[in-house]
Enzyme design. Structure first.
Site, PDB file in Angstrom:
ATOM      1  N   GLY A  31       0.800  -1.221   0.000  1.00 40.58           N
ATOM      2  CA  GLY A  31       0.000   0.000   0.000  1.00 40.58           C
ATOM      3  C   GLY A  31       0.833   1.272   0.000  1.00 40.58           C
ATOM      4  O   GLY A  31       2.021   1.244  -0.311  1.00 40.58           O
ATOM      5  N   HIS A  37       4.205   1.623  -7.801  1.00 37.26           N
ATOM      6  CA  HIS A  37       3.137   0.621  -7.720  1.00 37.26           C
ATOM      7  C   HIS A  37       2.222   0.705  -8.961  1.00 37.26           C
ATOM      8  O   HIS A  37       1.841  -0.312  -9.529  1.00 37.26           O
ATOM      9  CB  HIS A  37       2.256   0.872  -6.495  1.00 37.26           C
ATOM     10  CG  HIS A  37       2.979   0.780  -5.182  1.00 37.26           C
ATOM     11  ND1 HIS A  37       3.241   1.879  -4.406  1.00 37.26           N
ATOM     12  CD2 HIS A  37       3.476  -0.283  -4.511  1.00 37.26           C
ATOM     13  CE1 HIS A  37       3.865   1.489  -3.299  1.00 37.26           C
ATOM     14  NE2 HIS A  37       4.028   0.191  -3.340  1.00 37.26           N
ATOM     15  N   LYS A 149      13.070  -2.141  -8.165  1.00 36.64           N
ATOM     16  CA  LYS A 149      13.446  -1.345  -6.991  1.00 36.64           C
ATOM     17  C   LYS A 149      13.898  -2.263  -5.861  1.00 36.64           C
ATOM     18  O   LYS A 149      14.841  -1.969  -5.140  1.00 36.64           O
ATOM     19  CB  LYS A 149      12.229  -0.511  -6.566  1.00 36.64           C
ATOM     20  CG  LYS A 149      12.243   0.033  -5.171  1.00 36.64           C
ATOM     21  CD  LYS A 149      13.164   1.196  -5.094  1.00 36.64           C
ATOM     22  CE  LYS A 149      13.201   1.903  -3.759  1.00 36.64           C
ATOM     23  NZ  LYS A 149      12.858   1.164  -2.602  1.00 36.64           N
ATOM     24  N   GLN A 153      14.603  -8.953  -3.624  1.00 36.37           N
ATOM     25  CA  GLN A 153      13.283  -9.570  -3.448  1.00 36.37           C
ATOM     26  C   GLN A 153      12.817 -10.227  -4.749  1.00 36.37           C
ATOM     27  O   GLN A 153      12.317 -11.357  -4.757  1.00 36.37           O
ATOM     28  CB  GLN A 153      12.302  -8.486  -3.010  1.00 36.37           C
ATOM     29  CG  GLN A 153      10.844  -8.863  -3.087  1.00 36.37           C
ATOM     30  CD  GLN A 153       9.958  -7.743  -2.562  1.00 36.37           C
ATOM     31  OE1 GLN A 153       9.936  -7.468  -1.385  1.00 36.37           O
ATOM     32  NE2 GLN A 153       9.225  -7.093  -3.446  1.00 36.37           N
ATOM     33  N   VAL A 176      10.915   3.228 -10.905  1.00 36.00           N
ATOM     34  CA  VAL A 176      10.325   4.535 -11.203  1.00 36.00           C
ATOM     35  C   VAL A 176      10.920   5.548 -10.230  1.00 36.00           C
ATOM     36  O   VAL A 176      10.987   5.289  -9.021  1.00 36.00           O
ATOM     37  CB  VAL A 176       8.787   4.493 -11.083  1.00 36.00           C
ATOM     38  CG1 VAL A 176       8.183   5.862 -11.355  1.00 36.00           C
ATOM     39  CG2 VAL A 176       8.206   3.457 -12.037  1.00 36.00           C
ATOM     40  N   SER A 185       9.515   5.519  -3.175  1.00 34.26           N
ATOM     41  CA  SER A 185       9.364   4.555  -2.096  1.00 34.26           C
ATOM     42  C   SER A 185       8.329   5.088  -1.119  1.00 34.26           C
ATOM     43  O   SER A 185       8.264   6.297  -0.869  1.00 34.26           O
ATOM     44  CB  SER A 185      10.700   4.368  -1.373  1.00 34.26           C
ATOM     45  OG  SER A 185      10.494   3.730  -0.131  1.00 34.26           O
TER      46      SER A 185
END
Ligand code: AMP
Length: 285
Positions: A31, A37, A149, A153, A176, A185
């Site tokens: 979120g 995102h 980013k 992960q 981005v 972030s």
């Protein structure tokens, strides 16, 4: 766009679309949406007939000293933004829904999880790998979208997908950035105005390293060393690491002969930021 909080509702919503023959795309998030995102959601929208976004601030990936309680949350604004980019399903489970009786089962991706951020965040990637596996089980996406980013992960998720033969294609998307180069972030909002200016040093040091690489420098340790010095020269930055690693295995490399990643992490006040750039031609293996 449908908003659901239970696993059963999420499964039912996706099952309906799948029965209609649509490809299902999943964008896992915590979120506090920004353009990073949204770029993943737009790509999923372009690729898939049904786009599911999960919004879950996953407690098992935060260490005891980390920012779980102050992690930014604004679900209604997030829902509006997701709706605007054409998301079909926003899955927003609570902790009780995801971990009703605590949790005893974990997905551990060895070696890859031990490098870079894994050294200062023990258990973090185990928490990420576990929740992503669980989300893959709930949504059963055909494709899942992740940003570079969080490069480590991404590698870990690619590896667990392959090791466990999960029938999902992992799609990665570029970082981005804000106009001044700072990687977007959710944590940038913690920065004071002075720290926000100082945070530019990460991208600036990566750009300088890229320029060195373009001029023919292939000594990974030398590039990492100069990157480290550039970050240390910024008084508001507290460097955690600057490393050149193999882009596939994340093992440190001395000489750059294959696709390599230059990754950095530093604290600005109480906020920890990461950034990275690929050195070498094209995409990693
Ligand atoms: P998060 O909500 O921070 O867990 O991030 C959810 C997804 O968005 C992850 O796949 C991240 O890598 C990706 N993401 C976060 N920030 C960016 C960014 N600046 N550019 C591209 N992707 C990003």
């Amino acid at each position: 766009m449908k908003r659901v909080t239970s696993i059963a509702e999420a499964r039912a919503a996706v099952a309906q679309s799948r029965a209609d023959g649509r490809l299902v795309g999943l964008v896992p998030t915590m979120g506090a949406f920004h353009e990073g995102h949204l770029s993943l959601m737009r790509r999923a929208r372009a690729d898939c007939g049904h786009v599911a976004v999960s919004l879950f601030v996953n407690p098992i990936q935060f260490g005891p000293q980390e920012d779980l309680t102050r992690y930014p949350r604004d679900p209604d604004r997030d829902a509006m933004l997701a709706h605007e980019v054409g998301v079909d399903l926003l899955f927003e489970p609570g902790v009780d829904e995801m971990y009703p009786t605590g949790f005893a089962t974990f997905v551990e991706v060895e070696r890859l999880s031990g490098h870079l951020c894994g050294r200062s965040r023990p258990g973090h990637f185990r928490g990420v790998a576990t929740v992503v596996t669980k989300l893959f089980s709930i949504i059963a996406p055909d494709r899942a979208y992740f940003g570079r980013k969080d490069y480590q992960q991404l590698r870990i998720i690619e590896r667990l997908t392959s090791d466990l033969s999960l029938p999902v294609v992992v799609v990665s998307m570029p970082i981005v950035r804000e106009a001044d180069g700072v990687a977007m972030s959710s944590r940038n909002r913690y920065l004071s105005p002075e720290e926000r200016v100082a945070a530019r040093v990460l991208h600036e040091s990566l750009s300088a390293a890229n320029a060195e690489f373009a001029r023919g420098e292939r000594d990974g340790r030398a590039i990492a060393g100069r990157t480290e010095a550039r970050i240390r020269a910024e008084p508001r930055a507290r460097l955690e690491y600057a490393e050149v690693v193999d882009a596939g295995t994340l093992e440190p490399i001395a000489e750059i002969r294959q696709a390599a990643l230059l990754a950095v992490a530093a604290h600005f006040g109480t906020t920890r930021l990461i950034d990275s750039t690929l050195l070498g031609v094209g995409e990693p293996p």
